[in-house]
Motif scaffolding. Sequence first.
Motif, PDB file in Angstrom:
ATOM      1  N   GLY A 196      -6.399 -11.192  13.535  1.00 52.83           N
ATOM      2  CA  GLY A 196      -7.720 -11.688  13.145  1.00 52.83           C
ATOM      3  C   GLY A 196      -8.567 -10.685  12.384  1.00 52.83           C
ATOM      4  O   GLY A 196      -9.637 -11.032  11.897  1.00 52.83           O
ATOM      5  N   HIS A 197      -8.110  -9.452  12.248  1.00 54.61           N
ATOM      6  CA  HIS A 197      -8.888  -8.427  11.567  1.00 54.61           C
ATOM      7  C   HIS A 197      -8.691  -8.504  10.053  1.00 54.61           C
ATOM      8  O   HIS A 197      -7.763  -9.131   9.561  1.00 54.61           O
ATOM      9  CB  HIS A 197      -8.483  -7.037  12.041  1.00 54.61           C
ATOM     10  N   SER A 198      -9.565  -7.807   9.342  1.00 58.35           N
ATOM     11  CA  SER A 198      -9.447  -7.620   7.895  1.00 58.35           C
ATOM     12  C   SER A 198      -9.382  -6.123   7.635  1.00 58.35           C
ATOM     13  O   SER A 198     -10.077  -5.348   8.292  1.00 58.35           O
ATOM     14  CB  SER A 198     -10.655  -8.207   7.180  1.00 58.35           C
ATOM     15  N   VAL A 199      -8.553  -5.739   6.686  1.00 63.55           N
ATOM     16  CA  VAL A 199      -8.446  -4.332   6.307  1.00 63.55           C
ATOM     17  C   VAL A 199      -8.484  -4.232   4.785  1.00 63.55           C
ATOM     18  O   VAL A 199      -8.164  -5.188   4.079  1.00 63.55           O
ATOM     19  CB  VAL A 199      -7.161  -3.670   6.845  1.00 63.55           C
ATOM     20  N   THR A 200      -8.892  -3.074   4.295  1.00 67.10           N
ATOM     21  CA  THR A 200      -8.938  -2.826   2.863  1.00 67.10           C
ATOM     22  C   THR A 200      -8.027  -1.646   2.547  1.00 67.10           C
ATOM     23  O   THR A 200      -8.076  -0.623   3.228  1.00 67.10           O
ATOM     24  CB  THR A 200     -10.378  -2.516   2.403  1.00 67.10           C
ATOM     25  N   VAL A 201      -7.200  -1.810   1.521  1.00 66.62           N
ATOM     26  CA  VAL A 201      -6.314  -0.742   1.065  1.00 66.62           C
ATOM     27  C   VAL A 201      -6.431  -0.626  -0.450  1.00 66.62           C
ATOM     28  O   VAL A 201      -6.973  -1.515  -1.108  1.00 66.62           O
ATOM     29  CB  VAL A 201      -4.835  -0.995   1.474  1.00 66.62           C
ATOM     30  N   ARG A 202      -5.885   0.451  -1.004  1.00 70.35           N
ATOM     31  CA  ARG A 202      -5.891   0.665  -2.453  1.00 70.35           C
ATOM     32  C   ARG A 202      -4.552   0.248  -3.046  1.00 70.35           C
ATOM     33  O   ARG A 202      -3.542   0.241  -2.343  1.00 70.35           O
ATOM     34  CB  ARG A 202      -6.152   2.131  -2.757  1.00 70.35           C
ATOM     35  N   PRO A 203      -4.522  -0.096  -4.320  1.00 64.96           N
ATOM     36  CA  PRO A 203      -3.246  -0.417  -4.959  1.00 64.96           C
ATOM     37  C   PRO A 203      -2.256   0.746  -4.768  1.00 64.96           C
ATOM     38  O   PRO A 203      -2.633   1.908  -4.878  1.00 64.96           O
ATOM     39  CB  PRO A 203      -3.615  -0.592  -6.436  1.00 64.96           C
ATOM     40  N   GLY A 204      -1.019   0.396  -4.448  1.00 63.75           N
ATOM     41  CA  GLY A 204       0.017   1.402  -4.229  1.00 63.75           C
ATOM     42  C   GLY A 204       0.177   1.828  -2.787  1.00 63.75           C
ATOM     43  O   GLY A 204       1.195   2.410  -2.418  1.00 63.75           O
ATOM     44  N   GLU A 205      -0.817   1.563  -1.944  1.00 63.87           N
ATOM     45  CA  GLU A 205      -0.711   1.938  -0.533  1.00 63.87           C
ATOM     46  C   GLU A 205       0.266   1.017   0.194  1.00 63.87           C
ATOM     47  O   GLU A 205       0.544  -0.102  -0.244  1.00 63.87           O
ATOM     48  CB  GLU A 205      -2.085   1.871   0.152  1.00 63.87           C
ATOM     49  N   THR A 206       0.739   1.496   1.338  1.00 68.23           N
ATOM     50  CA  THR A 206       1.687   0.753   2.162  1.00 68.23           C
ATOM     51  C   THR A 206       0.982   0.228   3.409  1.00 68.23           C
ATOM     52  O   THR A 206       0.201   0.946   4.037  1.00 68.23           O
ATOM     53  CB  THR A 206       2.855   1.664   2.588  1.00 68.23           C
ATOM     54  N   VAL A 207       1.274  -1.010   3.752  1.00 68.76           N
ATOM     55  CA  VAL A 207       0.801  -1.611   4.999  1.00 68.76           C
ATOM     56  C   VAL A 207       2.040  -1.870   5.848  1.00 68.76           C
ATOM     57  O   VAL A 207       2.948  -2.586   5.424  1.00 68.76           O
ATOM     58  CB  VAL A 207       0.034  -2.933   4.752  1.00 68.76           C
ATOM     59  N   THR A 208       2.082  -1.274   7.029  1.00 65.83           N
ATOM     60  CA  THR A 208       3.208  -1.449   7.944  1.00 65.83           C
ATOM     61  C   THR A 208       2.746  -2.291   9.127  1.00 65.83           C
ATOM     62  O   THR A 208       1.719  -1.995   9.730  1.00 65.83           O
ATOM     63  CB  THR A 208       3.729  -0.086   8.448  1.00 65.83           C
TER      64      THR A 208
END
Length: 156
Positions: free
Chosen positions: A63-75
């Motif tokens: 249910g959460h939201s996260v922000t990442v930058r282009p090129g980053e990895t989400v595991t």
Amino acid sequence: MKTVGYLAASCAAGLALGAGTSLTAGAAAAAVPAATGTTAARQQHRAPAPIGRGRVLTNADNGHSVTVRPGETVTVRLTGHRNRGVTFSWGAPRSGDVAVLRQTDGGTAPTGDATGRFRAGRRGTARISAQRTCRAGHGHVCPHVVVPWRVTVKVS
């Protein structure tokens, strides 16, 4: 007495679904015994942890939201749960928009765990989702409940 409670919760969940009503994720979680003293229970109180140039998401991030930058990895690391002859297993996490969040690897384990690794692409928003279901061992009964897991990822 504990076994009777689990069986009653399983039967109630199955009857509710069979009668045409639906259970919310909260009601479904109440019908499924919580894992105490396990990795899943410990992860429920942990915030998303950044690792290097990426982010790790767990069961607790539903249910959460996260922000990442282009090129980053989400595991994504989802932990299944075994209890009294049944395994509550996660399906492999999937991206809702592969142009924004492309899956690079992932899968499931016999323990009910599931993993996924995603690479942030173009700017935008994508949802990562998975579902937890029950697999019964021989002579055991599962509740007929599907528990969704979703995280919204904004790439900016």
